[in-house]
Design a protein around this motif. Sequence first.
Motif, short mmCIF file in Angstrom:
data_model
loop_
_atom_site.label_atom_id
_atom_site.label_comp_id
_atom_site.label_asym_id
_atom_site.label_seq_id
_atom_site.Cartn_x
_atom_site.Cartn_y
_atom_site.Cartn_z
N TYR A 156 -19.00 -37.23 80.53
CA TYR A 156 -18.29 -37.20 81.81
C TYR A 156 -16.86 -37.71 81.63
CZ TYR A 156 -17.69 -37.85 86.90
OH TYR A 156 -17.25 -37.78 88.22
N LEU A 157 -16.73 -38.85 80.99
CA LEU A 157 -15.40 -39.43 80.79
C LEU A 157 -14.56 -38.61 79.82
CD1 LEU A 157 -16.15 -43.27 80.60
CD2 LEU A 157 -15.47 -41.90 82.57
N GLU A 158 -15.20 -38.05 78.79
CA GLU A 158 -14.46 -37.22 77.84
C GLU A 158 -13.90 -35.96 78.50
OE1 GLU A 158 -17.26 -36.46 74.75
OE2 GLU A 158 -17.05 -38.44 73.82
N ALA A 159 -14.68 -35.39 79.43
CA ALA A 159 -14.21 -34.19 80.14
C ALA A 159 -13.01 -34.52 81.03
CB ALA A 159 -15.35 -33.60 80.97
N VAL A 160 -13.06 -35.68 81.70
CA VAL A 160 -11.92 -36.10 82.53
C VAL A 160 -10.69 -36.33 81.65
CG1 VAL A 160 -11.02 -37.91 84.03
CG2 VAL A 160 -13.36 -37.09 84.34
N HIS A 161 -10.89 -36.98 80.51
CA HIS A 161 -9.77 -37.23 79.60
C HIS A 161 -9.16 -35.94 79.10
CE1 HIS A 161 -8.14 -37.93 75.46
NE2 HIS A 161 -7.39 -38.77 76.18
N GLU A 162 -9.99 -34.99 78.79
CA GLU A 162 -9.50 -33.71 78.27
C GLU A 162 -8.57 -33.02 79.28
OE1 GLU A 162 -11.27 -29.35 76.91
OE2 GLU A 162 -12.58 -31.13 76.90
N GLN A 163 -8.95 -33.03 80.57
CA GLN A 163 -8.13 -32.39 81.59
C GLN A 163 -6.84 -33.17 81.84
OE1 GLN A 163 -6.77 -29.74 84.44
NE2 GLN A 163 -8.23 -29.56 82.78
N LEU A 164 -6.93 -34.49 81.88
CA LEU A 164 -5.73 -35.31 82.06
C LEU A 164 -4.74 -35.11 80.91
CD1 LEU A 164 -7.26 -38.69 83.34
CD2 LEU A 164 -6.03 -36.99 84.69
N SER A 165 -5.28 -35.03 79.71
CA SER A 165 -4.44 -34.88 78.52
C SER A 165 -3.76 -33.52 78.49
CB SER A 165 -5.28 -35.08 77.26
OG SER A 165 -4.49 -34.93 76.11
N SER A 166 -4.51 -32.48 78.80
CA SER A 166 -3.97 -31.12 78.72
C SER A 166 -2.95 -30.82 79.83
CB SER A 166 -5.10 -30.09 78.75
OG SER A 166 -5.81 -30.17 79.98
N THR A 167 -3.03 -31.52 80.93
CA THR A 167 -2.11 -31.26 82.05
C THR A 167 -1.15 -32.43 82.30
OG1 THR A 167 -3.75 -32.10 83.63
CG2 THR A 167 -3.74 -29.71 83.21
N GLN A 168 -0.99 -33.30 81.33
CA GLN A 168 -0.23 -34.53 81.55
C GLN A 168 1.23 -34.28 81.93
OE1 GLN A 168 0.77 -36.98 77.96
NE2 GLN A 168 -0.69 -35.62 76.91
#
Length: 615
Positions: free
Chosen positions: A120-132
């Motif tokens: 769950y946390l990894e998926a949130v991190h992935e989206q935050l990182s890709s759209t930062q």
Amino acid sequence: MINAIAELGRFEKEQNPGMSAFDIWLEDSYDNGKYDIVFFIVLEKKPGESSWNYKNIDIEENGRRLKKSLIYKRGAPRGTDITPTAKVAKSISGTFRQKILAWFASNSSAEFLNKTQKNYLEAVHEQLSSTQEQIITDLEEKQKLTDCKGIVLSVKLIEDGNEKYIGDIDFISVFITQKSKSAYQYSKTFKKYSLSQNKICAVCKKEQSEVFGFFTSLGFYTVDKPGMVTGGLNQADSWKNYPVCMNCCLDIETGIKFKEQYLDFWFYGFHYYLLPTLIHGEGKTDILEAITEFKKKQEINDKSKQNILNSEDEVLDLLKNFDNHVHFNLLFYNKPNKGVFRILENIEEVLPSRINTLFEAKSHVDNFFMFKLPENKKGKRIYRFNFGILRDFFPREDARGNHDKHFLQITRKIFSGLPVRYNFLLTHIMGAIRHNFVNDESMWYRSLSGFMLLIYLRWLGILTPTKGANDMSLEFYKEFKIQNNDSFDEKVQWFFKNFEDFFTDSALKGIFLTGVLTQFLLAIQKMERNSTPFRSQLKGLKMNQKDITGLLPKIIEKLEQYDANYYRQLEQLIAKYYVLAGHTDSWNLTIDEMNYIFVLGMNLSEYFKIEKEKK
């Protein structure tokens, strides 16, 4: 003091029996209105989709109502906070990268999480990182359009149409309890554990199943310097220094929050904590409720707040009415940075009876004839004693320097009944008066407020070397006037008799009366010439013995020139005292003492005019 803070925590927990460890560790990002806006980075996962999508930036007004939704708890200054909620410091982009994005990167593999939670946390991190880049652009645009004191940055998640704050996600809340408890026993700095089993807790004095060595929430206790750890610098043994059990850790944490909210007061440029300690365990509720109620009124009532700003020892007036089954610590402190706590002065074990004595001394000097009568143009009294008078002589300013340390030390001595040196005070009083003199400003207020301070300390019996003021006659306390020529010498001697601590020999009496005569001359010059050229003879108020005694013939000469020598009786009395004083080389007086007594004579000259001749 630590036990007093723990006692405050126990009181707060008694008032809120449902309080949990999570509630205790949780902090309020609102910070009494300093951070009044929250920016939420909104991610959405629609039905049937497996990944998150960045949606937009939401803005909400912050407040205590959001405390459990934001679940904020500060972490290391250069690291992430305990949860993905952070206060924006310098730049909003830096806060996003270092406090939000980095949190998901470093915590998605925490040991206490299961596989689903980690994913769950990894998926949130992935989206935050890709759209930062887009997120930062949107944040900066919103910041430009928002007028606020401070910004809190957090995350909001929408899943299957249900909107959730991070506080609504149970396993994120666990980070607060896990990391808070871990911080008591493990130090990231030293990469060591410090704990032991079945040992005596230093706070409750009871044997506990587990005690910790890294409890440093008080800020002034550290184990990072040689000599601060039992046995040397092995931080693993720090539990031996100050072992604290879990219950006492929570009591102290609660007490810290209680004192921050209710026991933090302002005192003439300084913050201080007012920490009560019960001697016999009686009246705890009454005392703490009285103080907390006072604090609440101070915060919400503008009129009360104005009163506090004008009279910063008003809370002390409340404390003097309690019995001596409690004493108070006044802990003056400074917090230059988050996580840094410096104790400036700690005034310990002040009893209500002592506070009452201080107010009795205040009443004494406030009602003394020379301080009771002067009024300003609006008919209000000019002189009322408070510690602001002391602060005026020990300021912190560019022109006269930083005297914070001396101000707090003398404040401690006054509360504790310790001696204060007369000559030390005179040096600082004269420093302030000379500042007025060289800038061609009135010396009247500071001359008399300095005398008020000296009389206050004398009445308390702590001005050394003096005997105290118990021998002052009641008649003199109420009024001092010279009615006619026949009573002049007698009245002058009566004045000196009632202030014999300050006029210990004939030289000081002569100096004082020379000041009186000098002011009479200056008043005549002002009337005749609209200027006071004789001021130049006073040498910046740094006159020695010969300078002062040499003023007498010069003043007489000037008065004769103006055909206004009305003061022969005073001149004869000055000459008499100088003869009795002997040769000036034998005077054991400092420059500051002589010049202050001289200035005091100038500014009390009004009382030495003969009533029938005043017109």
